[in-house]
Design a protein around this motif. Structure first.
Motif, PDB file in Angstrom:
ATOM      1  N   THR A 100      85.390  33.927   2.112  1.00 56.24           N
ATOM      2  CA  THR A 100      84.774  33.185   3.217  1.00 56.24           C
ATOM      3  C   THR A 100      83.455  33.841   3.574  1.00 56.24           C
ATOM      4  OG1 THR A 100      86.937  32.554   4.094  1.00 56.24           O
ATOM      5  CG2 THR A 100      85.060  32.379   5.596  1.00 56.24           C
ATOM      6  N   GLU A 124      84.074  29.937   0.209  1.00 54.91           N
ATOM      7  CA  GLU A 124      84.296  28.981   1.295  1.00 54.91           C
ATOM      8  C   GLU A 124      83.287  29.331   2.393  1.00 54.91           C
ATOM      9  OE1 GLU A 124      88.020  27.150   3.848  1.00 54.91           O
ATOM     10  OE2 GLU A 124      88.104  29.232   3.184  1.00 54.91           O
ATOM     11  N   HIS A 494      91.427  36.005  10.821  1.00 56.74           N
ATOM     12  CA  HIS A 494      91.613  35.426   9.490  1.00 56.74           C
ATOM     13  C   HIS A 494      92.631  36.190   8.645  1.00 56.74           C
ATOM     14  CE1 HIS A 494      88.365  32.440   9.844  1.00 56.74           C
ATOM     15  NE2 HIS A 494      87.840  33.340  10.671  1.00 56.74           N
TER      16      HIS A 494
END
Length: 565
Positions: A100, A124, A494
């Motif tokens: 990410t 991402e 996360h």
């Protein structure tokens, strides 16, 4: 800002963030070195966050406020500094979907394609404000001086620090100010990330900082190696009791940190290593003292059993498990439950980790002869109703505890064994007579800690064949299950997990078990009898919590590897 200013202005108009008249006025008043969107921001018509959120929404990209993030160093290293600077991106986390990455420009699709090609991994993208990206770049990729300034800027005035022997830890020369700010910010960051421990580890070429969050170590931004001695000395000064001159012997101390209205204690331990002193700080948050039994992880049926046990007038209740399995927290939870004005509670601990209101707590100090047995003998003359012993380590402590329980006291203590039935063999091994073990012991609880799924981002999932096989599940059990997995969100940094809870096995000592103990039955025979009485193993209790969507199969399998069915 993004290169296509006219497209950005169309989005602002479409979202009602700015009118055509405001845009025309900004275009007319625009300075040579500014864009129209930047002029709108400067005039207070829109905020940078408004613009970024609108762009992110248009690009079907999530907006993330990364200002509160603490990104581990191993994640930062996945994107080299030159790429992070060229494309204005910050790596945040790694998951099944890939790496990410936060970007300030959700419309720069050429940059996304280039990063995919250069990093050779699945990516991402999420969006954050340009200012947040700039500050994060300084923090993670900048020089030591930039990192200190960035940490200091985030600190604010809401922290007061003091040690055992000092009213405040804020004093220091002007030259020490950056170090003071860096250390203070590290403590704030650890607390905000719910870390239980801070590890400062001197290695040959770097000074590693790791936070233990929900039982797992995460590497953080490492301070420069050249600041190692200054940071460790600063921590020693903050305790008010540790010598900065002594670097050859282990030392211990405490630091008190007031963050806003909350009081946090840190237990500091240093030990010399080949590359300098290693420091571990245990963060003791008193809020865990008031946890109820459900918050500790007891389901309703087990909670009823525990409540009935801790209301007994006498006997010993043992909690077993390895170091770091939450035994002390469970005992504190039990004490909190029965801490009423009509009862006198005394604890003897080494060390006293948490200060509890209404309870007399005794600190063991072997240097002056205040050992566990000496403290226990004195405690019994104080006429307590309930006694908590931090740990039964030898036969003398065990015999005094047993005699206390046989003379009308309820005794709580801990023991290091892998499961509940083997605690009997452990007591006999250290020299306690079997008839005393059987007479005094009311129940033995074994426990482990597993990470709880984040309530904010947990989603239904299916277990893999390997997980089903490892847990020994069948179709009937899976039929009504609500198996979950954490997707990862801002609330849990996360990770997919937030907080920990216990899994338990509760071994009740009944008359049949007492007879078996007196007859010197083996641990295998005691375990068989416990199973006949309905005792769930650690793994079986863990399975219940997996099927209820409270944790994952991976967590339960990891902490119950030796658990037999």
């Amino acid at each position: 800002m993004a290169q296509n200013d006219e497209y950005i202005l169309e989005i602002l108009l479409e979202n009602g963030l700015a009118s055509k008249a405001q845009i025309d006025r900004a275009r007319a008043e625009m300075k040579p070195d500014m864009t129209v969107p930047e002029t709108l921001i400067a005039h207070g018509i829109v905020t940078e966050e408004d613009v970024t959120k609108a762009l992110a929404s248009h690009a079907a990209m999530d907006f993330v406020d990364i200002s509160g993030f603490a990104v581990p160093q191993d994640i930062i290293q996945m994107v080299p500094r030159d790429l992070a600077k060229r494309f204005r991106v910050i790596p945040l986390a790694i998951s099944d979907a890939g790496l990410t990455i936060a970007t300030a420009d959700p419309l720069n699709f050429d940059a996304f394609d280039s990063l995919h090609h250069l990093l050779q991994r699945d990516l991402e993208f999420v969006c954050s404000t340009p200012e947040a990206i700039t500050l994060a770049f300084r923090k993670y990729y900048g020089t030591a001086e930039e990192a200190v300034d960035e940490l200091a800027g985030q600190l604010g005035d809401n922290i007061e620090i003091g040690g055992e022997g000092s009213a405040t830890g804020a004093e220091g020369d002007t030259a020490d100010a950056p170090i003071i700010k860096m250390v203070s910010m590290m403590l704030v960051e650890a607390y905000n990330m719910r870390a239980s421990d801070i590890h400062l580890e001197p290695l040959e070429k770097r000074f590693r900082v790791r936070f233990r969050i929900d039982g797992v170590l995460h590497e953080m931004q490492n301070p420069p190696k050249k600041l190692q001695t200054a940071i460790i000395s600063r921590l020693k000064i903050m305790t008010g009791s540790m010598s900065i001159a002594e670097k050859r012997l282990p030392q211990d101390g405490r630091i008190q940190v007031k963050m806003g209205r909350k009081q946090i204690d840190l237990r500091v331990s240093t030990i010399p290593t080949s590359h300098g002193e290693s420091v571990v700080m245990r963060i003791l948050d008193k809020s865990s003292l008031s946890l109820g039994l459900p918050q500790l992880g007891f389901l309703s049926d087990d909670q009823e059993i525990i409540e009935s046990l801790i209301k007994l007038p006498d006997g010993i209740l043992l909690v077993t498990g390895p170091t770091g399995s939450g035994k002390t927290t469970t005992l504190y939870g039990c004490l909190h439950y029965i801490n009423k004005p009509d009862k006198k509670l005394i604890t003897v601990e080494d060390p006293v980790e948490y200060q509890m209101n209404g309870i007399n707590q005794v600190q063991v100090n072997a240097d002056i002869g205040m050992t566990f047995p000496a403290a226990l003998r004195s405690m019994l003359r104080q006429a307590p109703n309930v006694i908590m012993i931090g740990e039964i380590r030898d036969v003398e402590t065990a015999n005094i505890a047993i005699n206390a329980s046989l003379t009308g006291h309820l005794v709580f203590s801990t023991l290091h064994t892998n499961d509940a039935p083997s605690a009997v063999a452990r007591l006999v091994d250290i020299g306690v007579q079997p008839f005393l073990v059987s007479s005094a012991t009311r129940a033995i609880i074994a426990q482990r800690l597993v990470r709880k799924l984040c309530q904010n981002c947990k989603r239904p999932t299916e277990m893999t064949e390997a997980e089903i096989s490892a847990l020994g599940l069948d179709a009937s059990q899976l039929g009504e299950a609500t198996v979950m997995r954490g997707a990862g969100c801002d609330a849990c940094k996360h990770l997919g997990y937030k907080g920990r809870m216990g899994i338990f096995e509760i071994f009740i000592i009944d008359d049949e078990v007492r007879h078996m103990i007196n007859e010197k039955a083996s641990t295998i025979e005691l375990r068989k009898r416990a199973r006949e009485m309905g005792m769930r193993t650690l793994r079986e209790d863990g399975i219940r919590k997996v099927l209820a969507g409270m944790t994952t199969a991976e967590e339960v399998i990891g902490v119950t590897m030796s658990d037999a069915h």
